[in-house]
Motif scaffolding. Sequence first.
Motif, mmCIF file in Angstrom:
data_model
loop_
_atom_site.group_PDB
_atom_site.id
_atom_site.type_symbol
_atom_site.label_atom_id
_atom_site.label_comp_id
_atom_site.label_asym_id
_atom_site.label_seq_id
_atom_site.Cartn_x
_atom_site.Cartn_y
_atom_site.Cartn_z
ATOM 1 N N GLY A 59 0.818 -1.210 0.000
ATOM 2 C CA GLY A 59 0.000 0.000 0.000
ATOM 3 C C GLY A 59 0.850 1.257 0.000
ATOM 4 O O GLY A 59 2.083 1.183 -0.138
ATOM 5 N N PRO A 60 0.210 2.442 0.157
ATOM 6 C CA PRO A 60 0.983 3.679 0.237
ATOM 7 C C PRO A 60 1.998 3.591 1.378
ATOM 8 O O PRO A 60 1.691 3.052 2.452
ATOM 9 N N ALA A 61 3.215 4.133 1.138
ATOM 10 C CA ALA A 61 4.300 3.988 2.121
ATOM 11 C C ALA A 61 3.879 4.487 3.505
ATOM 12 O O ALA A 61 4.151 3.835 4.519
ATOM 13 N N GLY A 109 -8.186 -6.001 0.832
ATOM 14 C CA GLY A 109 -8.274 -4.594 1.226
ATOM 15 C C GLY A 109 -8.280 -3.714 0.002
ATOM 16 O O GLY A 109 -8.015 -4.179 -1.109
ATOM 17 N N ALA A 110 -8.602 -2.434 0.210
ATOM 18 C CA ALA A 110 -8.610 -1.484 -0.904
ATOM 19 C C ALA A 110 -7.498 -0.474 -0.656
ATOM 20 O O ALA A 110 -7.491 0.190 0.368
ATOM 21 N N GLY A 111 -6.562 -0.378 -1.569
ATOM 22 C CA GLY A 111 -5.448 0.579 -1.399
ATOM 23 C C GLY A 111 -4.372 0.023 -0.500
ATOM 24 O O GLY A 111 -3.278 -0.277 -0.939
ATOM 25 N N HIS A 112 -4.669 -0.153 0.768
ATOM 26 C CA HIS A 112 -3.726 -0.728 1.734
ATOM 27 C C HIS A 112 -4.190 -2.166 2.008
ATOM 28 O O HIS A 112 -5.230 -2.386 2.622
ATOM 29 N N ARG A 113 -3.409 -3.143 1.545
ATOM 30 C CA ARG A 113 -3.865 -4.532 1.601
ATOM 31 C C ARG A 113 -2.937 -5.375 2.470
ATOM 32 O O ARG A 113 -1.735 -5.117 2.545
ATOM 33 N N ALA A 114 -3.495 -6.373 3.111
ATOM 34 C CA ALA A 114 -2.673 -7.287 3.915
ATOM 35 C C ALA A 114 -3.203 -8.705 3.746
ATOM 36 O O ALA A 114 -4.409 -8.911 3.526
ATOM 37 N N VAL A 164 -6.560 -9.649 10.177
ATOM 38 C CA VAL A 164 -6.953 -8.366 9.571
ATOM 39 C C VAL A 164 -8.201 -8.527 8.757
ATOM 40 O O VAL A 164 -9.083 -7.662 8.729
ATOM 41 N N ASN A 165 -8.289 -9.670 8.079
ATOM 42 C CA ASN A 165 -9.379 -9.852 7.119
ATOM 43 C C ASN A 165 -10.555 -10.634 7.707
ATOM 44 O O ASN A 165 -11.423 -11.073 6.961
#
Length: 316
Positions: free
Chosen positions: A232-234, A303-308, A313-314
């Motif tokens: 995802g974004p840093a 996830g959307a954008g930031h995924r794991a 988490v899910n």
Amino acid sequence: MTPLIEVRGLSKHYPSRDGKGLVKAVNDVSLTLSKGETLGIVGESGCGKSTLARMLLRLIEPAGGEILFEGENLLGLDKARMRRRRRDIQIVFQDPYASLDPRMQVGDIIAEPLDIHGVGSKAERRAKVAGLLDLVGLDPSAGKRYPHEFSGGQRQRIGIARAVALEPKLVVLDEPVSALDVSIQSQILNLLADLKLRLGLSYIFISHDLSVVQNVSDRVAVMYLGRIVEEGPAGDVLGKPLHPYTQALISAVPAIDAEERRQRIILAGDPPNPEDVPQGCAFHPRCIHAFEPCSSQIPKLCGAGHRAACHLVNAP
Ligand code: SF4
């Protein structure tokens, strides 16, 4: 907008040392990079990140998946078309000592890609090499000298000059500063940031060092035993990590500011061994949060954008 590069389900398997099984060095990896972005790929030694880097240029042939560069599947190209495409994708290797031919003058090393691709006349290539040496902060007279006459940082500048000689769109940087002293690392990172702006480059930056990746990346992907476990974004991945493995990596980065000091998460169990990947979530033997499904079901990257990729988490 079409991504600069999009990787779908990329895998690479090797026979195990005892010949009885398969080592899944890279396993079903998908990622995208937009023009002008830097994607940092971080993970411990043996996680598959360098194999992934080499597959992007087809220096290693993938076992499966797709690599779409500006929408064109590189794995469908014959040798001649792939050679032409290599102008757009270049690589800088970790070891500036091993990656330069000690018998060649530096000017010839930098001119080599221009020669191979038949760019310009001999005089034009000479002028281009002088310009490239200047661009990376070396004196044009360096072209007449040999690699052993330079320091590690200067050699990496030479490697970078060679990588940008063909005016590529994407540069894959495979641990570009890990072999250098800390004081030199920041000079090379500054040079890379400067070249990115001046030449309109995009980077895939591979490193085991989270603090380096943090400094250079727009987006970050974390790899563990051949798979991406968080992406995802840093700012999100490093500021609000979702995956327990990313949380442990971040907790191990020393913080200068006392307020920022985090409680270190000690990873239990054996270090990752690509020859013996655990069932289910490969991280489960070392995870302090492991629960029932973790040892049997592989978590998907969600996830959307930031995924794991983590059941915790899910969880619905
Ligand atoms: Fe830990 Fe389970 Fe998440 Fe894997 S899936 S990281 S073992 S909680």
